[in-house]
Motif scaffolding. Structure first.
Motif, mmCIF file in Angstrom:
data_model
loop_
_atom_site.group_PDB
_atom_site.id
_atom_site.type_symbol
_atom_site.label_atom_id
_atom_site.label_comp_id
_atom_site.label_asym_id
_atom_site.label_seq_id
_atom_site.Cartn_x
_atom_site.Cartn_y
_atom_site.Cartn_z
ATOM 1 N N VAL A 347 0.855 -1.180 0.000
ATOM 2 C CA VAL A 347 0.000 0.000 0.000
ATOM 3 C C VAL A 347 0.896 1.237 0.000
ATOM 4 N N LYS A 348 0.622 2.167 -0.919
ATOM 5 C CA LYS A 348 1.371 3.415 -0.978
ATOM 6 C C LYS A 348 0.397 4.579 -0.997
ATOM 7 N N LYS A 349 0.885 5.740 -0.591
ATOM 8 C CA LYS A 349 0.061 6.942 -0.585
ATOM 9 C C LYS A 349 0.365 7.777 -1.824
ATOM 10 N N ASN A 350 -0.676 8.181 -2.521
ATOM 11 C CA ASN A 350 -0.520 9.029 -3.702
ATOM 12 C C ASN A 350 -1.078 10.419 -3.417
ATOM 13 N N ASP A 351 -0.337 11.437 -3.829
ATOM 14 C CA ASP A 351 -0.841 12.807 -3.732
ATOM 15 C C ASP A 351 -1.794 13.054 -4.899
ATOM 16 N N THR A 352 -2.996 13.520 -4.596
ATOM 17 C CA THR A 352 -4.000 13.796 -5.616
ATOM 18 C C THR A 352 -4.610 15.164 -5.344
ATOM 19 N N PRO A 353 -5.405 15.701 -6.280
ATOM 20 C CA PRO A 353 -6.089 16.972 -6.012
ATOM 21 C C PRO A 353 -7.012 16.915 -4.805
ATOM 22 N N TYR A 354 -7.307 15.692 -4.330
ATOM 23 C CA TYR A 354 -8.201 15.520 -3.179
ATOM 24 C C TYR A 354 -7.434 15.152 -1.911
ATOM 25 N N GLY A 355 -6.122 15.339 -1.941
ATOM 26 C CA GLY A 355 -5.295 14.971 -0.799
ATOM 27 C C GLY A 355 -4.671 13.603 -1.002
ATOM 28 N N GLU A 356 -4.102 13.048 0.054
ATOM 29 C CA GLU A 356 -3.460 11.734 -0.034
ATOM 30 C C GLU A 356 -4.520 10.634 -0.123
ATOM 31 N N ILE A 357 -4.365 9.760 -1.098
ATOM 32 C CA ILE A 357 -5.242 8.606 -1.245
ATOM 33 C C ILE A 357 -4.369 7.357 -1.326
ATOM 34 N N ARG A 358 -4.667 6.404 -0.460
ATOM 35 C CA ARG A 358 -3.913 5.155 -0.455
ATOM 36 C C ARG A 358 -4.289 4.301 -1.672
ATOM 37 N N VAL A 359 -3.274 3.667 -2.247
ATOM 38 C CA VAL A 359 -3.478 2.814 -3.413
ATOM 39 C C VAL A 359 -2.891 1.438 -3.104
ATOM 40 N N LYS A 360 -3.705 0.411 -3.275
ATOM 41 C CA LYS A 360 -3.250 -0.956 -3.052
ATOM 42 C C LYS A 360 -2.710 -1.528 -4.355
ATOM 43 N N ARG A 361 -1.510 -2.086 -4.290
ATOM 44 C CA ARG A 361 -0.927 -2.751 -5.457
ATOM 45 C C ARG A 361 -0.857 -4.244 -5.180
ATOM 46 N N SER A 362 -1.356 -5.057 -6.120
ATOM 47 C CA SER A 362 -1.282 -6.514 -6.027
ATOM 48 C C SER A 362 -0.515 -7.015 -7.245
ATOM 49 N N TYR A 363 0.472 -7.892 -7.026
ATOM 50 C CA TYR A 363 1.305 -8.304 -8.153
ATOM 51 C C TYR A 363 1.861 -9.705 -7.952
ATOM 52 N N GLY A 364 2.268 -10.303 -9.061
ATOM 53 C CA GLY A 364 2.786 -11.668 -9.083
ATOM 54 C C GLY A 364 2.036 -12.491 -10.122
ATOM 55 N N TYR A 365 2.581 -13.669 -10.492
ATOM 56 C CA TYR A 365 1.960 -14.539 -11.486
ATOM 57 C C TYR A 365 1.706 -13.794 -12.803
ATOM 58 N N GLY A 366 2.553 -12.816 -13.121
ATOM 59 C CA GLY A 366 2.375 -12.055 -14.342
ATOM 60 C C GLY A 366 1.293 -10.997 -14.273
ATOM 61 N N VAL A 367 0.781 -10.753 -13.072
ATOM 62 C CA VAL A 367 -0.294 -9.772 -12.863
ATOM 63 C C VAL A 367 0.255 -8.590 -12.085
ATOM 64 N N ASP A 368 -0.182 -7.393 -12.436
ATOM 65 C CA ASP A 368 0.183 -6.186 -11.680
ATOM 66 C C ASP A 368 -0.994 -5.216 -11.775
ATOM 67 N N ARG A 369 -1.715 -5.042 -10.667
ATOM 68 C CA ARG A 369 -2.890 -4.173 -10.692
ATOM 69 C C ARG A 369 -2.896 -3.262 -9.471
ATOM 70 N N VAL A 370 -3.523 -2.109 -9.629
ATOM 71 C CA VAL A 370 -3.641 -1.162 -8.525
ATOM 72 C C VAL A 370 -5.104 -0.808 -8.316
ATOM 73 N N LYS A 371 -5.446 -0.470 -7.059
ATOM 74 C CA LYS A 371 -6.824 -0.125 -6.725
ATOM 75 C C LYS A 371 -6.816 0.891 -5.597
ATOM 76 N N PRO A 372 -7.492 2.020 -5.780
ATOM 77 C CA PRO A 372 -7.546 3.018 -4.705
ATOM 78 C C PRO A 372 -8.303 2.471 -3.490
ATOM 79 N N GLU A 373 -7.902 2.899 -2.306
ATOM 80 C CA GLU A 373 -8.563 2.489 -1.073
ATOM 81 C C GLU A 373 -9.973 3.082 -1.027
ATOM 82 N N TYR A 374 -10.961 2.219 -0.854
ATOM 83 C CA TYR A 374 -12.364 2.643 -0.890
ATOM 84 C C TYR A 374 -12.669 3.719 0.141
ATOM 85 N N ASP A 375 -12.193 3.529 1.376
ATOM 86 C CA ASP A 375 -12.494 4.506 2.431
ATOM 87 C C ASP A 375 -11.964 5.892 2.087
#
Length: 397
Positions: A347-375
């Motif tokens: 999980v990393k924090k990204n600076d956005t126009p709406y402030g810091e939003i956490r982004v979850k990264r899942s990777y392995g098995y040839g897959v690499d995807r990111v998803k913003p934290e819902y909360d």
């Protein structure tokens, strides 16, 4: 899974990590040329071969105005104007970073490393982050070390970075604020949650704040070297001489994808209300369940019911079983052992126009995807008055 193991038996510093990383490349001189094109003001990278205890490695010299750090300090110690040049705020450093000829993702990594340094200094000195004066880590050579390490790691494109327990040395070190214990207070803050140890035989600082911040930001795991199919090994040599070879070792290779065993506990229920089942599910999570779900089933005598399934680790089985019996009407629980294959996560924090939003990264098995934290998306939507879809679209730009 492409993995990088960083061995820190003699600590870790920015220049040593940079040299160890560049030693992994087939054409190290090409990578040095790339670093020198990044546009750090007045900075040149000079890579040298180094041999310690019969081991061949690399040593990275960072030249500022044609001189190394030690020479600059000697020249400037009687020049207050020149000395003030080394005292930068986070905003000053971010301005330098923005001027680099480098990918946006790498700029973000460099800024996040410096943000960790600023937060550590803020905690130690009780000063707000924007007011922090960077001393040693604000020098151009430190900026160069962090930039190089971030760039080289980005170019390696590894899925996983594991760091060994870190030898921090012992004794005291002279810093801008006076004589400090090893590890220095800021370094100790940065190493929170990362295994490290003192070496009574080496009375000096082995782990610098820069090294600690880089490990804090990039390492996804810590511990002993995992089973790896090794493809490259790099050695980054330090300046000081000790009885033990003074180096950071990097090991690049393939590790097995993450796999573990979990238990599946299940039972059939036909005489509980949805509210009662919901309460029970919450209790299972509280005692260590990994997942809980229900499936609609038909039971004997054509009665509708549910299959309650609870996944947990073996060490949590007894607690979960006790809670199932306590909070449901079942009189029997079935157990199955399952292999579980999981993607590596961070999980990393990204600076956005709406402030810091956490982004979850899942990777392995040839897959690499990111998803913003819902909360975080919900909070941004509430504050801005926009929909979740609009927020997602804006931060993806």
């Amino acid at each position: 899974m492409k993995s990088l193991y960083i061995e820190c038996k003699m600590g870790i510093a920015g220049d040593m990590l940079t040299a160890a990383l560049i030693d992994l490349y087939d054409d190290a001189s090409k990578m040095v040329n790339e670093l020198n094109k990044l546009g750090i003001p007045h900075v040149d990278y000079v890579l040298e071969d180094s041999n310690k205890a019969g081991i061949k490695g690399k040593h990275m010299r960072v030249m500022v105005h044609g001189q190394e750090e030690g020479e600059l300090l000697d020249d400037h110690k009687h020049d207050s104007k020149a000395h003030s040049h080394h005292h930068r705020h986070l905003s000053d450093i971010e301005q330098i970073i923005e001027g680099l000829s480098i990918d946006r993702d790498v700029k973000k990594d460099i800024k996040e490393v410096y943000k960790l340094l600023a937060e550590a200094e803020s905690k130690v000195h009780g000063v707000a982050v924007p007011e922090i004066h960077f001393h040693e880590v604000g020098n151009l050579d430190a900026i160069a070390d962090i930039t190089a390490a971030c760039y080289l790691i980005h170019c390696l494109s590894v899925d996983r970075i594991i760091v060994s327990p870190i030898n921090v040395g012992s004794g005291t070190v002279k810093a801008a604020h006076g004589i400090l214990p090893v590890p220095t207070p800021a370094t100790a803050v940065l190493l929170a949650g990362i295994p490290y140890y003192e070496s009574e035989t080496i009375k000096t600082e082995l782990c610098t704040p820069t090294g600690a911040a880089l490990v804090k930001y990039f390492a996804t795991d810590s511990g002993v070297q995992p089973v790896m199919k090794v493809s490259k090994i790099g050695y980054g040599m330090g300046k000081k001489e000790f009885e033990q070879v003074n180096c950071v070792r990097t090991i690049l290779g393939e590790t097995e994808e993450d796999k573990d065993q979990v238990l599946e506990l299940s039972c059939n229920i036909d005489d509980m209300t949805p509210e009662e089942i919901g309460f029970a599910m919450d209790r299972f999570f509280e005692v260590g369940a990994l997942d809980v779900f229900t499936t609609a089933i038909g039971m004997k005598k054509n009665r509708p019911g549910i299959l309650l399934t609870c996944m947990c680790r073996s060490q949590d089985r007894d607690k979960v079983v006790a809670e199932i019996f306590k909070n449901t009407t079942t009189i029997g629980i079935r157990e199955s052992v399952c292999n579980r294959y999981v993607l590596a996560r961070e999980v990393k924090k990204n600076d956005t126009p709406y402030g810091e939003i956490r982004v979850k990264r899942s990777y392995g098995y040839g897959v690499d995807r990111v998803k913003p934290e819902y909360d975080d998306l919900v909070q941004a939507a509430k504050k801005s008055g926009k929909s979740l879809l609009e927020i997602k679209k804006d931060i993806a730009k």
